[in-house]
Design an enzyme around this catalytic site. Structure first.
Site, PDB file in Angstrom:
ATOM      1  N   THR A  53      -1.858  -2.039  12.047  1.00 23.99           N
ATOM      2  CA  THR A  53      -2.183  -3.219  11.239  1.00 23.99           C
ATOM      3  C   THR A  53      -2.564  -4.387  12.147  1.00 23.99           C
ATOM      4  O   THR A  53      -2.337  -4.355  13.360  1.00 23.99           O
ATOM      5  CB  THR A  53      -1.000  -3.644  10.356  1.00 23.99           C
ATOM      6  OG1 THR A  53       0.103  -4.017  11.196  1.00 23.99           O
ATOM      7  CG2 THR A  53      -0.580  -2.511   9.434  1.00 23.99           C
ATOM      8  N   CYS A  80       0.836  -1.202   0.000  1.00 29.76           N
ATOM      9  CA  CYS A  80       0.000   0.000   0.000  1.00 29.76           C
ATOM     10  C   CYS A  80       0.870   1.252   0.000  1.00 29.76           C
ATOM     11  O   CYS A  80       0.574   2.231  -0.708  1.00 29.76           O
ATOM     12  CB  CYS A  80      -0.939  -0.006   1.202  1.00 29.76           C
ATOM     13  SG  CYS A  80      -0.128  -0.200   2.803  1.00 29.76           S
ATOM     14  N   THR A  81       1.969   1.241   0.745  1.00 29.19           N
ATOM     15  CA  THR A  81       2.847   2.409   0.817  1.00 29.19           C
ATOM     16  C   THR A  81       3.535   2.666  -0.517  1.00 29.19           C
ATOM     17  O   THR A  81       3.654   3.819  -0.956  1.00 29.19           O
ATOM     18  CB  THR A  81       3.895   2.228   1.933  1.00 29.19           C
ATOM     19  OG1 THR A  81       3.225   1.943   3.165  1.00 29.19           O
ATOM     20  CG2 THR A  81       4.724   3.480   2.104  1.00 29.19           C
TER      21      THR A  81
END
Length: 294
Positions: A165, A135-136
């Protein structure tokens, strides 16, 4: 989340799910989500199948992907989201089971190619197993590409202020490989490592070796921030940089890279469909060659 997103698409049909959870519990988890709210649709279980909005979905609980018989339900693409089968050798078991393509929802652990929309997706050439990176990386890569294409990046550092998370602890607990990661997620800002910036060098080879970064895990349930600080080859005012990013967001990267000048905060992006949104008001420039972008 993949399932919910697919329900908004007319060109995607979910035909099967493999998970070690039983169907009743899967239905419950789909219906109710503490972060994204209730599912907008009908969910029930009939004869061991998940039935969503009237469509029957096969449910299996196989540990070995090779036994999944994807061909029996006409599977075209498998979203490999377990976080376990992240190499070509292990993910290829889905192909053996009858699937045509496999997309890893995390970074690959071997040389399986990674593709990121807004960065290198145009290089995709029909490979049957690919990774969509992290995602990053999906947040960072489109922005880094715009900056590098327009102004050139000499070098840069990235910090991601990352939401909690599922692997973190609710209170302090043992975490032998990452001592800090074992501290209570709701009580702390936790420095952590991330390979996201280096992974940008895999999807954008021209930036290989020019970026690295780290993370802070913070007590929020969703939405993360990427802070990219770079030295530029070509001098540019912050206004010039904003114009270049806005042009990309409204042009070739529309739907992938967003642009905002509103006074937003993290919860405003809960459910955001763009993988990266540039916050024009949050960035700063020290001079025309050294800038921080958010």
């Amino acid at each position: 989340i993949v399932f919910r997103a697919a329900q908004t698409r007319s060109d995607i049909e979910i035909v099967a799910i493999n998970d070690l959870l039983d169907a009743e519990y899967m239905a419950y988890m789909l219906k109710y989500d503490s972060t994204h709210g209730r599912f907008d649709g009908t969910v029930e279980v009939k004869d061991g199948h998940l039935v969503v909005n009237g469509k029957k979905i096969r449910v299996t609980a196989e540990k070995d992907p090779a036994n999944l018989k994807w061909n029996e339900v006409g599977v075209d693409v498998v979203a490999e989201a377990t976080g376990i089968f992240l190499t070509d050798e292990t993910a290829r078991k889905h192909i053996t089971a009858g699937a045509k393509k496999v997309v890893l929802t995390g970074p690959s652990k071997d040389d399986t190619p990674m593709f990121v929309k807004g960065a290198n997706f145009d290089k995709y050439n029909g490979q049957d197993i690919v990774s969509n990176a992290s995602c990053t990386t999906n947040c960072l890569a489109p922005l880094a590409k715009v900056i590098n294409d327009n102004f050139g990046i000499i070098e840069g550092l990235m910090t991601t202020v990352h939401a909690t998370t599922a692997t973190q602890k609710t209170v302090d607990g043992p975490s032998h490989k990452d001592w800090r990661g074992g501290r209570g997620a709701a009580q702390n800002i936790i420095p952590s490592s991330t390979g996201a910036a280096k992974a940008v060098g895999k999807v954008l080879p021209e930036l290989n070796g020019k970026l690295t970064g780290m993370a802070f895990r913070v007590p929020t349930p969703n939405v993360s921030v990427v802070d990219l600080t770079v030295r530029l080859e070509k001098a540019a005012s912050y206004e010039d940089i904003k114009k270049a990013i806005k042009a990309a967001a409204e042009g070739e990267m529309k739907g992938v890279l967003g642009y905002t000048e509103d006074d937003v905060v993290s919860t405003d992006f809960n459910g955001e469909v763009c993988t990266s949104v540039f916050d024009a008001k949050a960035g700063i420039a020290l001079n025309d060659n050294f800038v921080k972008l958010v």
